[in-house]
Scaffold this motif. Structure first.
Motif, PDB file in Angstrom:
ATOM      1  N   GLN A   1       0.823  -1.200   0.000  1.00 44.74           N
ATOM      2  CA  GLN A   1       0.000   0.000   0.000  1.00 44.74           C
ATOM      3  C   GLN A   1       0.869   1.266   0.000  1.00 44.74           C
ATOM      4  OE1 GLN A   1      -2.621   0.238   3.374  1.00 44.74           O
ATOM      5  NE2 GLN A   1      -4.177   1.380   2.231  1.00 44.74           N
ATOM      6  N   GLU A   2       1.977   1.222   0.711  1.00 44.34           N
ATOM      7  CA  GLU A   2       2.881   2.363   0.741  1.00 44.34           C
ATOM      8  C   GLU A   2       3.557   2.581  -0.616  1.00 44.34           C
ATOM      9  OE1 GLU A   2       5.625   1.756   3.878  1.00 44.34           O
ATOM     10  OE2 GLU A   2       4.122   1.979   5.480  1.00 44.34           O
ATOM     11  N   GLU A   3       3.795   1.476  -1.321  1.00 43.94           N
ATOM     12  CA  GLU A   3       4.445   1.568  -2.623  1.00 43.94           C
ATOM     13  C   GLU A   3       3.465   1.995  -3.717  1.00 43.94           C
ATOM     14  OE1 GLU A   3       6.066  -2.260  -3.378  1.00 43.94           O
ATOM     15  OE2 GLU A   3       7.532  -2.173  -1.739  1.00 43.94           O
ATOM     16  N   SER A   4       2.216   1.589  -3.580  1.00 49.63           N
ATOM     17  CA  SER A   4       1.244   1.861  -4.640  1.00 49.63           C
ATOM     18  C   SER A   4      -0.113   2.181  -4.031  1.00 49.63           C
ATOM     19  CB  SER A   4       1.120   0.643  -5.572  1.00 49.63           C
ATOM     20  OG  SER A   4       0.035   0.807  -6.463  1.00 49.63           O
ATOM     21  N   PRO A   5      -0.773   3.237  -4.508  1.00 48.93           N
ATOM     22  CA  PRO A   5      -2.113   3.559  -4.014  1.00 48.93           C
ATOM     23  C   PRO A   5      -3.179   2.610  -4.552  1.00 48.93           C
ATOM     24  CG  PRO A   5      -1.487   5.064  -5.767  1.00 48.93           C
ATOM     25  CD  PRO A   5      -0.289   4.222  -5.480  1.00 48.93           C
ATOM     26  N   ASP A   6      -2.731   1.620  -5.324  1.00 50.67           N
ATOM     27  CA  ASP A   6      -3.666   0.657  -5.909  1.00 50.67           C
ATOM     28  C   ASP A   6      -4.235  -0.290  -4.855  1.00 50.67           C
ATOM     29  OD1 ASP A   6      -5.039  -0.331  -8.122  1.00 50.67           O
ATOM     30  OD2 ASP A   6      -3.574  -1.909  -8.471  1.00 50.67           O
ATOM     31  N   TYR A   7      -3.540  -0.382  -3.696  1.00 48.64           N
ATOM     32  CA  TYR A   7      -3.976  -1.298  -2.642  1.00 48.64           C
ATOM     33  C   TYR A   7      -4.682  -0.530  -1.526  1.00 48.64           C
ATOM     34  CZ  TYR A   7      -1.251  -5.209  -4.543  1.00 48.64           C
ATOM     35  OH  TYR A   7      -0.766  -6.217  -5.333  1.00 48.64           O
ATOM     36  N   ASP A   8      -5.788  -1.116  -1.052  1.00 44.39           N
ATOM     37  CA  ASP A   8      -6.499  -0.558   0.098  1.00 44.39           C
ATOM     38  C   ASP A   8      -6.765  -1.710   1.054  1.00 44.39           C
ATOM     39  OD1 ASP A   8      -7.931   0.982   1.850  1.00 44.39           O
ATOM     40  OD2 ASP A   8      -9.753   1.048   0.638  1.00 44.39           O
ATOM     41  N   VAL A   9      -6.231  -1.615   2.276  1.00 45.32           N
ATOM     42  CA  VAL A   9      -6.302  -2.731   3.220  1.00 45.32           C
ATOM     43  C   VAL A   9      -6.904  -2.274   4.543  1.00 45.32           C
ATOM     44  CG1 VAL A   9      -5.002  -4.559   4.372  1.00 45.32           C
ATOM     45  CG2 VAL A   9      -4.200  -3.655   2.183  1.00 45.32           C
ATOM     46  N   GLU A  10      -7.829  -3.080   5.065  1.00 48.01           N
ATOM     47  CA  GLU A  10      -8.410  -2.835   6.384  1.00 48.01           C
ATOM     48  C   GLU A  10      -8.447  -4.164   7.143  1.00 48.01           C
ATOM     49  OE1 GLU A  10     -12.242  -1.066   6.093  1.00 48.01           O
ATOM     50  OE2 GLU A  10     -11.564   0.690   4.961  1.00 48.01           O
ATOM     51  N   TYR A  11      -8.070  -4.129   8.431  1.00 46.06           N
ATOM     52  CA  TYR A  11      -8.074  -5.352   9.242  1.00 46.06           C
ATOM     53  C   TYR A  11      -8.569  -5.011  10.643  1.00 46.06           C
ATOM     54  CZ  TYR A  11      -6.381  -9.591  11.587  1.00 46.06           C
ATOM     55  OH  TYR A  11      -6.295 -10.751  12.319  1.00 46.06           O
ATOM     56  N   SER A  12      -9.619  -5.697  11.075  1.00 47.63           N
ATOM     57  CA  SER A  12     -10.181  -5.460  12.407  1.00 47.63           C
ATOM     58  C   SER A  12     -10.967  -6.681  12.862  1.00 47.63           C
ATOM     59  CB  SER A  12     -11.097  -4.237  12.378  1.00 47.63           C
ATOM     60  OG  SER A  12     -11.701  -4.035  13.639  1.00 47.63           O
ATOM     61  N   ALA A  13     -10.749  -7.075  14.128  1.00 51.96           N
ATOM     62  CA  ALA A  13     -11.494  -8.173  14.763  1.00 51.96           C
ATOM     63  C   ALA A  13     -11.468  -9.450  13.940  1.00 51.96           C
ATOM     64  CB  ALA A  13     -12.934  -7.731  15.018  1.00 51.96           C
ATOM     65  N   GLY A  14     -10.292  -9.762  13.396  1.00 52.22           N
ATOM     66  CA  GLY A  14     -10.153 -11.017  12.656  1.00 52.22           C
ATOM     67  C   GLY A  14     -10.703 -11.001  11.256  1.00 52.22           C
ATOM     68  N   VAL A  15     -11.104  -9.827  10.745  1.00 52.83           N
ATOM     69  CA  VAL A  15     -11.644  -9.719   9.383  1.00 52.83           C
ATOM     70  C   VAL A  15     -10.773  -8.757   8.586  1.00 52.83           C
ATOM     71  CG1 VAL A  15     -13.627  -9.133   7.947  1.00 52.83           C
ATOM     72  CG2 VAL A  15     -13.982 -10.147  10.221  1.00 52.83           C
ATOM     73  N   MET A  16     -10.294  -9.210   7.420  1.00 54.58           N
ATOM     74  CA  MET A  16      -9.434  -8.389   6.572  1.00 54.58           C
ATOM     75  C   MET A  16     -10.109  -8.132   5.227  1.00 54.58           C
ATOM     76  SD  MET A  16      -5.529  -9.148   5.234  1.00 54.58           S
ATOM     77  CE  MET A  16      -4.900  -9.222   6.919  1.00 54.58           C
ATOM     78  N   HIS A  17     -10.164  -6.854   4.832  1.00 55.35           N
ATOM     79  CA  HIS A  17     -10.677  -6.465   3.515  1.00 55.35           C
ATOM     80  C   HIS A  17      -9.507  -5.945   2.697  1.00 55.35           C
ATOM     81  CE1 HIS A  17     -15.065  -6.630   4.412  1.00 55.35           C
ATOM     82  NE2 HIS A  17     -14.638  -6.420   5.654  1.00 55.35           N
ATOM     83  N   VAL A  18      -9.368  -6.470   1.506  1.00 55.92           N
ATOM     84  CA  VAL A  18      -8.291  -6.048   0.610  1.00 55.92           C
ATOM     85  C   VAL A  18      -8.911  -5.647  -0.723  1.00 55.92           C
ATOM     86  CG1 VAL A  18      -6.123  -6.681  -0.517  1.00 55.92           C
ATOM     87  CG2 VAL A  18      -6.733  -7.717   1.694  1.00 55.92           C
ATOM     88  N   LYS A  19      -8.618  -4.424  -1.162  1.00 58.92           N
ATOM     89  CA  LYS A  19      -9.108  -3.950  -2.452  1.00 58.92           C
ATOM     90  C   LYS A  19      -7.928  -3.678  -3.369  1.00 58.92           C
ATOM     91  CE  LYS A  19     -13.256  -1.707  -0.566  1.00 58.92           C
ATOM     92  NZ  LYS A  19     -13.977  -0.418  -0.425  1.00 58.92           N
ATOM     93  N   ILE A  20      -8.059  -4.154  -4.609  1.00 56.66           N
ATOM     94  CA  ILE A  20      -7.098  -3.796  -5.654  1.00 56.66           C
ATOM     95  C   ILE A  20      -7.867  -2.902  -6.618  1.00 56.66           C
ATOM     96  CG2 ILE A  20      -5.528  -4.638  -7.436  1.00 56.66           C
ATOM     97  CD1 ILE A  20      -5.236  -7.207  -5.900  1.00 56.66           C
ATOM     98  N   LEU A  21      -7.670  -1.607  -6.477  1.00 60.25           N
ATOM     99  CA  LEU A  21      -8.531  -0.616  -7.113  1.00 60.25           C
ATOM    100  C   LEU A  21      -8.489  -0.676  -8.635  1.00 60.25           C
ATOM    101  CD1 LEU A  21      -7.741   2.376  -4.719  1.00 60.25           C
ATOM    102  CD2 LEU A  21      -9.583   0.693  -4.554  1.00 60.25           C
ATOM    103  N   SER A  22      -7.322  -0.881  -9.209  1.00 56.95           N
ATOM    104  CA  SER A  22      -7.219  -0.877 -10.676  1.00 56.95           C
ATOM    105  C   SER A  22      -8.002  -2.023 -11.312  1.00 56.95           C
ATOM    106  CB  SER A  22      -5.748  -0.966 -11.096  1.00 56.95           C
ATOM    107  OG  SER A  22      -5.174  -2.180 -10.638  1.00 56.95           O
TER     108      SER A  22
END
Length: 205
Positions: A107-128
């Motif tokens: 995510q730091e290298e590319s804004p194409d990644y969006d990551v959220e992690y909370s309470a054992g649930v992870m959401h990963v978006k690849i925007l492009s």
């Protein structure tokens, strides 16, 4: 066998000269019936050939010895490694936190990644690509669930790979495996999220 009378011999010679005998039906259609010649003790006899409408179906070769069903690869894991609930949390948390670290670096290298992690649930978006992935812990089943727009939903169990009769108990490398087809979650993460994770080489506690 008795010899044929002179009249019979004459009729027989006529039949031999005429191999097809014609008959005219009531509607005027001419039908021809083949005549076969049978020789017995030097004497020829005309005999009409017969065709049976009954057919006999034999045993086909493939039905005699049907091929046995192919067994699944014996190396493919079919059952999860038995771990306690606390061991499950330790393994799953360690895995997801390592994945989170790798994704945050992406995510730091590319804004194409969006990551959220909370309470054992992870959401990963690849925007492009417009892709969204979800990974979450399932303590009642001791599984990590995976939802992907590419490979679909899968449920992964913790398995110590290589653990068998000829190896000491607890030997081998651990990974999260989809038992229906042997797919590795680590391999899917690498293929679809572009993140390489190391497999745990230690046995369950």
């Amino acid at each position: 066998m008795k010899s044929l009378s002179r009249a019979g011999q004459v009729a027989l010679r006529r039949a031999v000269r005429t191999p097809l005998r014609s008959q005219t039906s009531a509607n005027g259609v001419i039908a021809r019936a083949p005549v076969a010649v049978v020789r017995t003790s030097g004497t020829s006899h005309a005999a009409r050939s017969f065709h049976s409408s009954m057919t006999f179906k034999g045993i086909m070769p493939e039905s005699e010895n049907p091929a046995p069903p192919q067994s699944e690869d014996s190396e493919k894991p079919t059952v999860p490694t038995d771990i306690t609930t606390s061991e499950f949390h330790e393994r799953a948390d360690e895995y997801l936190e390592e994945l989170l670290g790798e994704l945050e670096a992406k995510q730091e290298e590319s804004p194409d990644y969006d990551v959220e992690y909370s309470a054992g649930v992870m959401h990963v978006k690849i925007l492009s690509r417009g892709h969204e992935y979800v990974l979450n812990k399932q303590p009642p089943n001791k599984q990590i669930w995976w939802s992907s727009p590419v490979s679909g939903p899968k449920r992964f169990d913790w398995v110590v790979l290589g653990e068998g009769l000829h190896q000491k108990e607890g030997g081998g490398a651990g990974d999260w495996i989809y038992l229906r087809d042997g797919t590795s979650l680590t391999d899917l993460v690498r293929q679809e999220l572009g993140v390489a994770l190391g497999k745990d080489d230690s046995a369950p506690i």
